[in-house]
Design a protein around this motif. Structure first.
Motif, PDB file in Angstrom:
ATOM      1  N   ASP A  79      12.665   7.522  -8.183  1.00 20.63           N
ATOM      2  CA  ASP A  79      12.947   7.728  -9.610  1.00 20.63           C
ATOM      3  C   ASP A  79      14.101   6.845 -10.096  1.00 20.63           C
ATOM      4  OD1 ASP A  79      10.978   9.735  -9.697  1.00 20.63           O
ATOM      5  OD2 ASP A  79      12.421  11.233  -9.010  1.00 20.63           O
ATOM      6  N   ARG A  80      14.376   5.750  -9.416  1.00 22.55           N
ATOM      7  CA  ARG A  80      15.414   4.817  -9.855  1.00 22.55           C
ATOM      8  C   ARG A  80      14.774   3.680 -10.657  1.00 22.55           C
ATOM      9  NH1 ARG A  80      20.345   4.672  -6.844  1.00 22.55           N
ATOM     10  NH2 ARG A  80      20.734   6.764  -6.029  1.00 22.55           N
ATOM     11  N   THR A  81      15.516   3.166 -11.641  1.00 27.32           N
ATOM     12  CA  THR A  81      15.062   2.003 -12.391  1.00 27.32           C
ATOM     13  C   THR A  81      15.381   0.738 -11.599  1.00 27.32           C
ATOM     14  OG1 THR A  81      17.174   1.783 -13.546  1.00 27.32           O
ATOM     15  CG2 THR A  81      15.509   3.239 -14.534  1.00 27.32           C
ATOM     16  N   PRO A  82      14.703  -0.356 -11.885  1.00 26.21           N
ATOM     17  CA  PRO A  82      14.990  -1.603 -11.161  1.00 26.21           C
ATOM     18  C   PRO A  82      16.459  -2.009 -11.272  1.00 26.21           C
ATOM     19  CG  PRO A  82      12.940  -1.806 -12.384  1.00 26.21           C
ATOM     20  CD  PRO A  82      13.565  -0.510 -12.807  1.00 26.21           C
ATOM     21  N   ALA A  83      17.105  -1.732 -12.408  1.00 27.99           N
ATOM     22  CA  ALA A  83      18.501  -2.122 -12.570  1.00 27.99           C
ATOM     23  C   ALA A  83      19.423  -1.347 -11.627  1.00 27.99           C
ATOM     24  CB  ALA A  83      18.936  -1.887 -14.022  1.00 27.99           C
ATOM     25  N   GLU A 106       0.830  -1.207   0.000  1.00 27.91           N
ATOM     26  CA  GLU A 106       0.000   0.000   0.000  1.00 27.91           C
ATOM     27  C   GLU A 106       0.865   1.258   0.000  1.00 27.91           C
ATOM     28  OE1 GLU A 106      -3.129   2.358   2.931  1.00 27.91           O
ATOM     29  OE2 GLU A 106      -2.136   0.531   3.599  1.00 27.91           O
ATOM     30  N   PHE A 107       1.920   1.223   0.777  1.00 26.79           N
ATOM     31  CA  PHE A 107       2.802   2.382   0.872  1.00 26.79           C
ATOM     32  C   PHE A 107       3.396   2.734  -0.491  1.00 26.79           C
ATOM     33  CE2 PHE A 107       7.074   4.116   1.435  1.00 26.79           C
ATOM     34  CZ  PHE A 107       6.850   5.158   2.298  1.00 26.79           C
ATOM     35  N   PHE A 108       4.033   1.763  -1.141  1.00 25.50           N
ATOM     36  CA  PHE A 108       4.708   2.056  -2.407  1.00 25.50           C
ATOM     37  C   PHE A 108       3.711   2.251  -3.546  1.00 25.50           C
ATOM     38  CE2 PHE A 108       8.299   0.012  -0.150  1.00 25.50           C
ATOM     39  CZ  PHE A 108       9.198   1.057  -0.265  1.00 25.50           C
ATOM     40  N   THR A 109       2.528   1.645  -3.434  1.00 25.87           N
ATOM     41  CA  THR A 109       1.511   1.894  -4.457  1.00 25.87           C
ATOM     42  C   THR A 109       1.054   3.336  -4.414  1.00 25.87           C
ATOM     43  OG1 THR A 109       0.767  -0.408  -4.341  1.00 25.87           O
ATOM     44  CG2 THR A 109      -0.756   1.210  -5.294  1.00 25.87           C
ATOM     45  N   ARG A 110       0.864   3.870  -3.223  1.00 24.69           N
ATOM     46  CA  ARG A 110       0.421   5.256  -3.093  1.00 24.69           C
ATOM     47  C   ARG A 110       1.489   6.246  -3.511  1.00 24.69           C
ATOM     48  NH1 ARG A 110      -4.162   5.829  -0.024  1.00 24.69           N
ATOM     49  NH2 ARG A 110      -4.087   7.960  -0.819  1.00 24.69           N
ATOM     50  N   LEU A 111       2.754   5.820  -3.503  1.00 28.55           N
ATOM     51  CA  LEU A 111       3.820   6.712  -3.968  1.00 28.55           C
ATOM     52  C   LEU A 111       3.842   6.845  -5.482  1.00 28.55           C
ATOM     53  CD1 LEU A 111       6.822   5.826  -1.621  1.00 28.55           C
ATOM     54  CD2 LEU A 111       5.254   7.737  -1.473  1.00 28.55           C
ATOM     55  N   GLY A 112       3.165   5.935  -6.184  1.00 22.23           N
ATOM     56  CA  GLY A 112       3.019   6.078  -7.628  1.00 22.23           C
ATOM     57  C   GLY A 112       4.267   5.754  -8.420  1.00 22.23           C
ATOM     58  N   ARG A 113       4.412   6.455  -9.533  1.00 27.32           N
ATOM     59  CA  ARG A 113       5.484   6.149 -10.486  1.00 27.32           C
ATOM     60  C   ARG A 113       6.870   6.378  -9.912  1.00 27.32           C
ATOM     61  NH1 ARG A 113       7.197  11.033 -12.104  1.00 27.32           N
ATOM     62  NH2 ARG A 113       5.783  12.819 -11.799  1.00 27.32           N
ATOM     63  N   ARG A 114       7.018   7.236  -8.928  1.00 27.36           N
ATOM     64  CA  ARG A 114       8.344   7.532  -8.392  1.00 27.36           C
ATOM     65  C   ARG A 114       8.934   6.344  -7.632  1.00 27.36           C
ATOM     66  NH1 ARG A 114       9.136  13.617  -6.554  1.00 27.36           N
ATOM     67  NH2 ARG A 114      11.142  13.032  -7.436  1.00 27.36           N
ATOM     68  N   ALA A 115       8.079   5.386  -7.251  1.00 26.65           N
ATOM     69  CA  ALA A 115       8.551   4.185  -6.565  1.00 26.65           C
ATOM     70  C   ALA A 115       8.421   2.951  -7.433  1.00 26.65           C
ATOM     71  CB  ALA A 115       7.768   4.002  -5.262  1.00 26.65           C
ATOM     72  N   GLU A 116       8.299   3.134  -8.743  1.00 28.53           N
ATOM     73  CA  GLU A 116       8.136   1.994  -9.638  1.00 28.53           C
ATOM     74  C   GLU A 116       9.344   1.060  -9.566  1.00 28.53           C
ATOM     75  OE1 GLU A 116       6.601  -0.714 -12.045  1.00 28.53           O
ATOM     76  OE2 GLU A 116       5.537   1.048 -11.307  1.00 28.53           O
TER      77      GLU A 116
END
Length: 791
Positions: A355-359, A314-324
């Motif tokens: 704003d970091r990519t998974p890599a 829930e926490f990271f979902t609410r943060l949106g794209r910045r926590a993708e």
């Protein structure tokens, strides 16, 4: 001490201005207005008496207004106990303090990453908690539960337990803020006051007694803390405790050293039984509480559980794209879930990897190694992201934060404060790098001494001729050589390499120029007074010379030999010698040389005492880094002082005869007046003690520029804006104890591997950062500080 001194000076000036107006100026002005005459020495003031009266009255009014303004925030006294203003002000202060600490938390900075205005429950409140009552009943409280009602149901007594970073202090702060708001609207409700238990452990220490001491009386310490934070006078604080008008929110029982935790628990239980406390809440880590043999007499316990996967999602979902990137990493790395078990780690993860990519999110190793990686990323990413706002490169920012962490963990400082004004140098001088020690004591202070010798010699030559300059140079060389022989502290003992050679010489030249300018300025200030005395009849100048010689010798003997029985006799003998010489040679030159010598001697004595005070605050490793590299070429100060004296003689060498009886006057005057240096050096009376303390603090703050930048206020404000510090109580604190301890872990892990002293000094002198911590090393255990917003 500084506040007391300022208050004393203001009072003295106010009394002086009032006395001058009422006893001198007004009666004199009235006398003139009624046809009287002024005494001869007041005749020049006849035309300006009434303007002087007005000026003095305005000055006195300004002083009185200043006193009132500076006392506006002084503690509330018990004389107005029933005044509603007292209670309103205290309740507002309690609410403001809780709000400011919550506003500086890491969770608050996560709000800026939200796509919408709604705040996730795990950000607004740490997590679901479990309440266990005295009857053994358990109830799960959701994150949006009414905390005030929970406390009321628990009859005003709660023990909050949880793991590090679980949100204990956040829960306490939320509860305190709501209680303070309720107390503001209802005068029958108690005022909740947050007190940090960690500082009690050091309450037995004194600045003049730097050895460990057991904690002092708990109740006295508690009342002093209430006064310091909420400006409630101890007498009124005790009355309110007895009447049940205060609720205590005690944070950080685990921050008390283990050897004193049992006693702290006993004191809290005693406080609970002694006073009718309507509200008593205590925070502690679960592990430390389980280790206690003396239980807290609080039947109701709130246990904060680790976060569930649902709450993390829930926490990271609410943060949106910045926590993708973080969400993708969670899908590909199941072990990452073990790391995100507390609100602290959620906030750090969000701020470090926004704003970091998974890599770019690569975490490996044990859970503890991964945890340190998140801290490291946060401490490097935030400064790199805001370089322009911070005004300094990330390496400098990290160096500053590490120094502030060492200071805040010092037993003598014992809190999380990172204030713009450092505490007493006793608390932090031992954390300065050895390269700074080498620069200041091996370059700057020797340069200052050399510049002072040049300035004094040049001034004596300009005033009394080249012969006097030569005698002055010889006396100063002998005097410095004698001090160097007596003292174990370095004046001119530079290390072979002080950082880089240009940097070392820049420090030396800067010290030389400061010494030259200051000595010439002091001579310029003293000379008009000595010239005026010399122009008076001999029966005025001669007693001044004899009296000055007597007092100087008397003070030097008492300070140096500690044999008061001989001081008066030696002072009288020296005064007779000076008196005989004066009638043979005349008082003019003696007055000039003694006036210059006394002023410069006092300044030299105070400077030496300040140097000694700073020197003895350093640690053994700092002494070894300095003394182990003494140059064989310049073991003493005398050669450098001789060269400096020659530079002062050369400009006046051909301005008069080299054989002049005035040289004898200059030598005798400087020889006697130079005794003012040891007198000021060893004197422990006002104003010498205050001047020495101030000089040592300023010298140490100059040294602190190696760790704290000149524009430290701008840097600290920017760090607070970006979540690396929290602004509170007019200062700055680390937002979490674990963040500070991680910075301290750099130091412990960096020193775990033996490094040659030469390489360490060279690296520190070049501004290099210590090696990054090895992953397998654990953070250092530190003397914990008082009440951070740590959970």
């Amino acid at each position: 001490m500084q506040n007391r001194l300022a208050r004393t000076v203001r009072t003295a000036l106010l009394i002086g201005a009032g006395s001058a107006v009422t006893l001198v100026l007004v009666p004199t002005a009235i006398s003139i207005g009624t046809g009287g005459r002024l005494p001869g020495f007041l005749q020049p003031l006849a035309a300006v008496l009434w303007p002087l009266v007005i000026v003095f009255l305005l000055f006195a009014a300004a002083l009185a207004g200043w006193e009132r303004i500076t006392n506006a925030d002084k503690p509330i006294t018990a004389r107005r106990l029933n005044s509603p203003t007292n209670r309103e002000r205290s309740a507002a202060s309690a609410e403001r303090y809780a709000r400011e600490r919550l506003g500086g938390s890491l969770a608050e900075h996560v709000h800026g990453l939200l796509d919408g205005e709604d705040v996730p429950a795990t950000v607004a409140r740490p997590a679901d908690v479990v309440l266990r009552t005295g009857e053994g009943k358990k109830a799960r409280l959701p994150a949006h539960a009414d905390l005030v009602q929970t406390l009321d149901d628990a009859r005003g007594q709660l023990l909050i337990l949880g793991a590090p970073g679980a949100g204990k202090s956040t829960l306490l702060l939320e509860l305190t803020r709501e209680l303070a708001v309720r107390a503001t609207g209802d005068q029958h409700r108690p005022i909740p006051l947050i007190i940090d238990l960690g500082s009690w452990a050091m309450s037995g220490w004194r600045w003049d007694n730097r050895r460990p001491a057991p904690p002092g009386d708990f109740e006295k310490w508690l009342l002093r803390e209430i006064e310091r934070r909420y400006t409630i006078h101890p007498s009124l604080g005790r009355i309110w405790l007895e009447q049940g008008r205060i609720g205590l929110m005690l944070d950080g029982l685990d921050e008390v050293p283990r050897e004193y935790q049992e006693r702290c628990v006993t004191e809290i239980n005693k406080l609970r039984d002694q006073f009718s406390l309507p509200e008593l809440v205590v925070c502690c880590r679960s592990a430390e509480h389980e280790a206690l043999t003396t239980p807290l007499q609080l039947a109701n316990v709130v246990t904060i559980n680790p976060l569930t996967r649902k709450q993390v999602v829930e926490f990271f979902t609410r943060l949106g794209r910045r926590a993708e990137g973080v969400r993708s990493a969670l899908r590909t790395d199941p072990e990452l879930w073990q790391l995100l078990d507390s609100p602290l780690m959620l906030s750090l993860m969000a701020l470090a990897y926004q704003d970091r990519t998974p890599a770019e999110i690569v975490l490996s190793g044990t859970p503890e190694e991964r945890r340190r990686t998140v801290f490291d990323t946060y401490l490097s990413a935030v400064p790199a992201r805001h370089v322009e706002d911070l005004g300094y490169p990330p390496e400098k920012v990290l160096r500053t934060l590490r120094f502030l962490a060492r200071v805040s963990a010092s037993p003598l400082c014992n809190d999380l404060s990172a204030r713009t004004r450092l505490p007493s140098l006793v608390a932090w001088a031992c954390f300065l790098p050895s390269s700074t020690l080498v620069h200041v004591f091996g370059r700057g202070l020797p340069g200052l001494l050399a510049g002072s010798v040049t300035g004094t010699t040049l001034a004596m030559g300009m005033l009394l001729g080249p012969a006097a300059a030569l005698v002055t140079a010889v006396l100063l060389v002998g005097y410095v050589a004698f001090l160097d022989h007596l003292s174990t502290l370095p004046w001119v003992r530079p290390a072979e390499k002080s950082g880089s050679i240009p940097q070392g010489w820049v420090t030396a030249v800067a010290g030389y120029l400061i010494g030259l300018v200051v000595s010439l300025a002091l001579v310029g200030l003293v000379t008009p007074a000595t010239n005026w005395l010399a122009a008076q009849p001999w029966w005025i100048g001669a007693p001044v010379v004899v009296l000055a010689a007597f007092l100087t010798i008397l003070s030097a003997v008492e300070a140096w030999s500690k044999m008061p029985g001989n001081s008066a006799a030696l002072g009288a003998a020296g005064a007779v010698l000076v008196g005989v010489s004066m009638f043979w040679l005349g008082p003019r030159e003696l007055l000039t040389s003694m006036g210059i010598g006394i002023v410069l001697g006092v300044v030299a004595g105070l400077t030496t005492a300040a140097r000694d005070e700073v020197w003895w605050q350093f640690g053994e490793d700092q002494y070894e880094a300095f003394d182990g590299k003494g140059s064989a070429l310049l073991r003493t100060s005398a050669p450098v002082v001789a060269v400096a004296g020659l530079l002062g003689v050369l400009p006046v060498l051909f301005s008069g005869p080299l054989l002049d009886e005035r040289a004898l006057d200059a030598g005798l005057g400087l020889l006697v007046a130079g005794l003012a240096a040891p007198a000021a050096w060893h004197a422990d009376v006002f104003p010498f003690d205050t001047a020495k303390t101030a000089a040592s603090e300023w010298l140490a703050r100059v040294m602190a520029l190696s760790e704290l930048p000149v524009r430290r206020v701008r840097l600290l404000r920017a760090l607070a804006r970006h979540g690396m510090l929290a602004r509170l109580e007019g200062g700055y604190r680390f937002p979490h104890l674990l963040l500070r301890d991680h910075l301290l872990g750099y130091e412990r892990r960096a020193t775990a591997k033996p490094v040659p002293a030469e390489a360490e000094v060279a690296a520190e002198g070049e501004g290099a950062e210590p090696a990054e911590p090895a992953a397998a090393d654990e953070p250092a255990e530190t003397a914990s500080g008082a009440g951070p917003a740590k959970s």
